[in-house]
Design an enzyme around this catalytic site. Structure first.
Site, PDB file in Angstrom:
ATOM      1  CB  SER A  48      18.087  10.694  36.909  1.00  0.00           C
ATOM      2  OG  SER A  48      18.058  11.792  36.045  1.00  0.00           O
ATOM      3  N   GLY A  54      17.271  14.391  47.018  1.00  0.00           N
ATOM      4  CA  GLY A  54      15.853  14.322  46.721  1.00  0.00           C
ATOM      5  C   GLY A  54      15.430  15.480  45.838  1.00  0.00           C
ATOM      6  CD  GLU A 119      19.649  18.331  49.853  1.00  0.00           C
ATOM      7  OE1 GLU A 119      19.480  19.080  48.878  1.00  0.00           O
ATOM      8  OE2 GLU A 119      19.876  17.118  49.746  1.00  0.00           O
ATOM      9  CG  HIS A 237      28.594  17.629  45.896  1.00  0.00           C
ATOM     10  ND1 HIS A 237      29.057  17.364  47.169  1.00  0.00           N
ATOM     11  CD2 HIS A 237      27.247  17.575  45.968  1.00  0.00           C
ATOM     12  CE1 HIS A 237      28.019  17.145  47.967  1.00  0.00           C
ATOM     13  NE2 HIS A 237      26.908  17.271  47.260  1.00  0.00           N
ATOM     14  NE  ARG A 283      25.391  21.187  46.526  1.00  0.00           N
ATOM     15  CZ  ARG A 283      24.623  20.372  45.859  1.00  0.00           C
ATOM     16  NH1 ARG A 283      24.612  20.430  44.551  1.00  0.00           N
ATOM     17  NH2 ARG A 283      23.868  19.505  46.478  1.00  0.00           N
ATOM     18  CG  HIS A 342      27.449  17.541  41.869  1.00  0.00           C
ATOM     19  ND1 HIS A 342      27.360  16.170  41.996  1.00  0.00           N
ATOM     20  CD2 HIS A 342      26.297  18.047  42.418  1.00  0.00           C
ATOM     21  CE1 HIS A 342      26.219  15.854  42.598  1.00  0.00           C
ATOM     22  NE2 HIS A 342      25.561  16.968  42.851  1.00  0.00           N
ATOM     23  NE  ARG A 377      22.401  21.478  41.496  1.00  0.00           N
ATOM     24  CZ  ARG A 377      22.319  20.247  42.018  1.00  0.00           C
ATOM     25  NH1 ARG A 377      21.217  19.544  41.870  1.00  0.00           N
ATOM     26  NH2 ARG A 377      23.327  19.708  42.661  1.00  0.00           N
TER      27      ARG A 377
HETATM   28  C1  LIG Z   1      25.777  11.696  42.467  1.00  0.00           C
HETATM   29  C2  LIG Z   1      24.742  12.729  42.149  1.00  0.00           C
HETATM   30  C3  LIG Z   1      23.791  13.095  43.109  1.00  0.00           C
HETATM   31  C4  LIG Z   1      22.825  14.042  42.818  1.00  0.00           C
HETATM   32  N1  LIG Z   1      21.857  14.343  43.750  1.00  0.00           N
HETATM   33  C5  LIG Z   1      20.854  15.192  43.414  1.00  0.00           C
HETATM   34  C6  LIG Z   1      19.763  15.419  44.294  1.00  0.00           C
HETATM   35  O1  LIG Z   1      19.690  14.841  45.363  1.00  0.00           O
HETATM   36  N2  LIG Z   1      18.804  16.297  43.915  1.00  0.00           N
HETATM   37  C7  LIG Z   1      18.828  16.954  42.714  1.00  0.00           C
HETATM   38  O2  LIG Z   1      17.929  17.739  42.421  1.00  0.00           O
HETATM   39  N3  LIG Z   1      19.848  16.733  41.855  1.00  0.00           N
HETATM   40  C8  LIG Z   1      20.834  15.864  42.161  1.00  0.00           C
HETATM   41  N4  LIG Z   1      21.849  15.638  41.270  1.00  0.00           N
HETATM   42  C9  LIG Z   1      21.765  16.247  39.936  1.00  0.00           C
HETATM   43  C10 LIG Z   1      20.700  15.507  39.133  1.00  0.00           C
HETATM   44  O3  LIG Z   1      20.796  14.122  39.408  1.00  0.00           O
HETATM   45  C11 LIG Z   1      20.847  15.735  37.649  1.00  0.00           C
HETATM   46  O4  LIG Z   1      20.965  17.091  37.360  1.00  0.00           O
HETATM   47  C12 LIG Z   1      19.629  15.189  36.924  1.00  0.00           C
HETATM   48  O5  LIG Z   1      19.423  13.847  37.286  1.00  0.00           O
HETATM   49  C13 LIG Z   1      19.810  15.292  35.432  1.00  0.00           C
HETATM   50  O6  LIG Z   1      18.761  14.583  34.831  1.00  0.00           O
HETATM   51  P1  LIG Z   1      18.770  14.462  33.262  1.00  0.00           P
HETATM   52  O7  LIG Z   1      17.589  13.618  32.910  1.00  0.00           O
HETATM   53  O8  LIG Z   1      18.889  15.784  32.655  1.00  0.00           O
HETATM   54  O9  LIG Z   1      20.154  13.698  32.928  1.00  0.00           O
HETATM   55  P2  LIG Z   1      20.643  12.244  33.297  1.00  0.00           P
HETATM   56  O10 LIG Z   1      19.864  11.645  34.374  1.00  0.00           O
HETATM   57  O11 LIG Z   1      22.117  12.278  33.449  1.00  0.00           O
HETATM   58  O12 LIG Z   1      20.299  11.414  31.966  1.00  0.00           O
HETATM   59  C14 LIG Z   1      20.990  11.663  30.756  1.00  0.00           C
HETATM   60  C15 LIG Z   1      20.674  10.561  29.773  1.00  0.00           C
HETATM   61  O13 LIG Z   1      21.308  10.848  28.528  1.00  0.00           O
HETATM   62  C16 LIG Z   1      22.007   9.682  28.078  1.00  0.00           C
HETATM   63  N5  LIG Z   1      23.084  10.125  27.191  1.00  0.00           N
HETATM   64  C17 LIG Z   1      24.139  10.925  27.453  1.00  0.00           C
HETATM   65  N6  LIG Z   1      24.863  11.130  26.324  1.00  0.00           N
HETATM   66  C18 LIG Z   1      24.233  10.442  25.347  1.00  0.00           C
HETATM   67  C19 LIG Z   1      24.454  10.305  23.937  1.00  0.00           C
HETATM   68  N7  LIG Z   1      25.476  10.910  23.307  1.00  0.00           N
HETATM   69  N8  LIG Z   1      23.582   9.542  23.218  1.00  0.00           N
HETATM   70  C20 LIG Z   1      22.511   8.942  23.829  1.00  0.00           C
HETATM   71  N9  LIG Z   1      22.243   9.067  25.144  1.00  0.00           N
HETATM   72  C21 LIG Z   1      23.093   9.811  25.881  1.00  0.00           C
HETATM   73  C22 LIG Z   1      22.469   9.009  29.356  1.00  0.00           C
HETATM   74  O14 LIG Z   1      22.837   7.668  29.142  1.00  0.00           O
HETATM   75  C23 LIG Z   1      21.191   9.190  30.185  1.00  0.00           C
HETATM   76  O15 LIG Z   1      20.226   8.215  29.801  1.00  0.00           O
HETATM   77  C24 LIG Z   1      22.826  14.675  41.548  1.00  0.00           C
HETATM   78  C25 LIG Z   1      23.777  14.326  40.592  1.00  0.00           C
HETATM   79  C26 LIG Z   1      24.728  13.358  40.877  1.00  0.00           C
HETATM   80  C27 LIG Z   1      25.734  12.981  39.828  1.00  0.00           C
END
Ligand SMILES: Cc1cc2nc3c(=O)[nH]c(=O)nc-3n(C[C@H](O)[C@H](O)[C@H](O)COP(=O)(O)OP(=O)(O)OC[C@H]3O[C@@H](n4cnc5c(N)ncnc54)[C@H](O)[C@@H]3O)c2cc1C
Length: 532
Positions: A48, A54, A119, A237, A283, A342, A377
């Site tokens: 995240s 965005g 996008e 990506h 993509r 990605h 996606r």
């Molecule tokens: C570089 C990049 C750019 C992106 N740009 C976009 C964008 O512009 N728009 C969009 O919609 N999406 C984008 N994405 C995708 C999007 O960021 C993610 O799909 C989204 O942020 C996932 O959110 P989440 O809360 O599910 O996971 P994350 O934000 O990855 O959070 C996961 C959490 O789990 C924790 N964790 C993992 N394993 C363990 C464990 N075993 N024990 C305890 N904690 C653990 C991690 O430390 C973290 O706190 C992008 C992704 C990347 C990598």
């Protein structure tokens, strides 16, 4: 915080495992006490924070949730759940308002309206941004600040969850170990457990994801018998910046949205010959276009000189900083790019309230599979899905505990501090080589065999067990899907089969059984039959 072996921590009722956007937003939407567990300090170790583009939301006068849903379905290549697509697009405006109220400084025009970017594969301008490409970092900073002001939100940092705790068929929390010590497990008890553990990119050698994104959530849930949906669909990506870094920094799709083009080292604009939308094709098409240039021994570059030029530092400060750190000036020079793992469209199967098939377990964000993304996606729909389903899980757990089918009991197995770095590197290499952008029956069978052997050889390591389970689900479901669709491309079945335009719902036990038939290696088969 120090934990003794076999410590028990009471979450106070609700435990959220993972502190990215999905986990923190759900915690903030709740009213009562909640404990949030994170592998790293808040904000780090989460995809995240790294999001650049965005959040997609139909906010423009020429747009509507229905148009956004149709683009979502078109990108998803025939397997998006239409109901879920409409659910996320129709709740987008309310969730953007929530984020703005929590202090997210979205880019605004002179009248206070949102500046909406474009996008790939979006028919309208609908990407809500912060300072060009800083959406993720700004959103997370605002949410972390808000969470710190709420005394009902307790944060446990530096603990790695590795196993679901199950009593009487009900999930009652997780076992976790401190980051640097796998021999001191701690049980965090909860009436309701919400997984928000992020994606699987780190299972691949070349990825844009942080190292914490190694499929731990899917692996833990699958090992306890949860139904997993669409595991074969991984999005690559197209434009990770090829600097030889792990993880690979990202050059956001918005660059191509603003007119940047792709060229090879002969100066040819190769995407025009691949797809009518050239650089703005879906993509997977762009990623394979670049992959084939690289496989042919050429190089691929993003050329933003004409389209963005002098505006680059202000318009895309994050990408500019990455480039400058490698002595590349994108105003005047080409940016070397390569595709990278990605985003995982698959994950723990959930319903519209974010409930999994296990009693007492919810899943949100990238570790869940809601059906919103299908086989591919649509850009910027994942942050949207994370907040929509984060809010829905928060609502549901407030009133509900203990639904779903009984979970399988797992004893908290002994932890060992094993040096698994080599095994992880080997697993990641296998995934990129044989379960990556182009897959085949032979490659996937070899991958399943290699994963099973790595799993067998590292059975004492709690984290490796989860990584291997998730890798096996991705490879096994990819072997079973004998067609090409969205992010899943089979060089031996290169076209889509209309009869297969449906989602995959499977379990680890089913994938293991199928894999045992597919692999001929006796050591791998033995491991597939005994492992849990
Ligand atoms: C570089 C990049 C750019 C992106 N740009 C976009 C964008 O512009 N728009 C969009 O919609 N999406 C984008 N994405 C995708 C999007 O960021 C993610 O799909 C989204 O942020 C996932 O959110 P989440 O809360 O599910 O996971 P994350 O934000 O990855 O959070 C996961 C959490 O789990 C924790 N964790 C993992 N394993 C363990 C464990 N075993 N024990 C305890 N904690 C653990 C991690 O430390 C973290 O706190 C992008 C992704 C990347 C990598």
């Amino acid at each position: 915080m120090a934990h003794r072996a076999n410590d028990v921590i009471d979450s106070g009722g609700v435990l959220i495992v993972g502190a990215g956007l999905a986990g923190l937003f759900a915690a903030l939407k709740m009213k009562g006490p909640v404990t949030v567990l994170a592998a790293a300090s808040l904000g780090s170790g989460a995809s995240s924070t790294w999001a650049q583009g965005g959040i997609a939301a139909a906010l423009g006068p020429d747009d509507s949730p229905e148009l956004h849903a149709r683009d979502t379905e078109a990108a998803g290549a025939g397997t998006v759940d239409p109901k879920t697509a409409r659910l996320i697009t129709s709740e987008a405006a309310a969730r953007i308002d929530d984020l703005a109220r929590l202090g997210v400084p979205f880019d605004r025009d002179a009248n206070g309206g949102f500046v909406l970017g474009r996008e790939a594969a979006h028919a309208r301008n609908r990407i809500v941004r912060v300072t060009g490409d800083r959406a993720g970092a700004a959103i997370m900073a605002a949410l972390i600040k808000a969470a710190h002001t709420e005394s009902r939100i307790k944060v446990l940092e530096g603990l790695i969850a590795y196993e679901l705790a199950i009593e009487g068929g009900q999930v009652v929390g997780v076992y976790a170990h401190p980051l640097a010590d796998k021999t001191s497990p701690v049980l965090i008890r909860a009436n309701a457990t919400i997984f928000a553990l992020g994606g699987v990119g780190g299972l691949f050698e070349v990825t844009t994801n942080p190292p914490q994104a190694r499929g731990q959530g899917v692996g833990m849930a699958a090992r306890a018998g949860a139904i997993i949906a669409d595991p074969e669909f991984v999005q690559f990506h197209p434009t990770a910046i090829a600097l030889g870094r792990d993880p690979a920094p990202l050059a956001t799709e918005a660059l191509r949205g603003e007119g940047a083009i792709l060229v090879n080292d002969r100066g040819e604009r190769f995407m025009t010959a691949v797809h009518e939308d050239a650089e703005l094709a879906p993509r997977d098409v762009v990623a394979r276009g670049i992959f084939r240039e690289l496989r042919a021994g050429r190089k691929a570059f993003l050329d933003a000189r004409a389209a963005i030029g002098a505006r680059f530092p202000q318009a895309f400060p994050t990408v500019f900083a990455y480039c400058k750190s490698a002595d590349i000036d994108p105003r005047t020079e080409l940016i070397p790019v390569a595709p990278a793992a990605h985003y995982h469209m698959g994950g723990i199967a959930v319903d519209e309230r974010a409930r999994t098939s296990l009693k007492g377990l919810w899943a949100i964000g990238e570790c869940a599979s809601t059906g919103a993304h299908g086989a591919n996606r649509l850009a910027s729909n994942s942050l949207l899905e994370a907040v929509v389903f984060g809010a829905r899980a928060a609502d549901d757990v407030a009133n509900t505990v203990g639904l779903g089918v009984p979970a399988q009991s797992l004893a908290p197995t002994a932890n060992e501090n094993q040096p698994i770095a080599l095994a992880v590197a080997s697993l990641r290499r296998t995934m990129t080589q044989d379960v990556g952008l182009e897959r085949s029956k032979a490659g996937l069978s070899a991958a399943l065999s290699a994963i099973a052997k790595l799993e067998g050889a590292n059975a004492g390591d709690p984290d490796m067990r989860n990584m291997a389970a998730t890798a096996m689900l991705i490879a096994g479901a990819a072997l079973a899907r004998k067609e090409s669709r969205g992010g899943h491309f089979r060089s031996d079945c290169p076209t889509a089969d209309p009869a297969l335009a449906k989602r995959t719902f499977t379990t680890l036990a089913e994938v293991r059984a199928a894999a045992a038939h597919a692999v001929c290696d006796s050591r791998a088969t033995a491991s597939l039959q005994v492992a849990q």
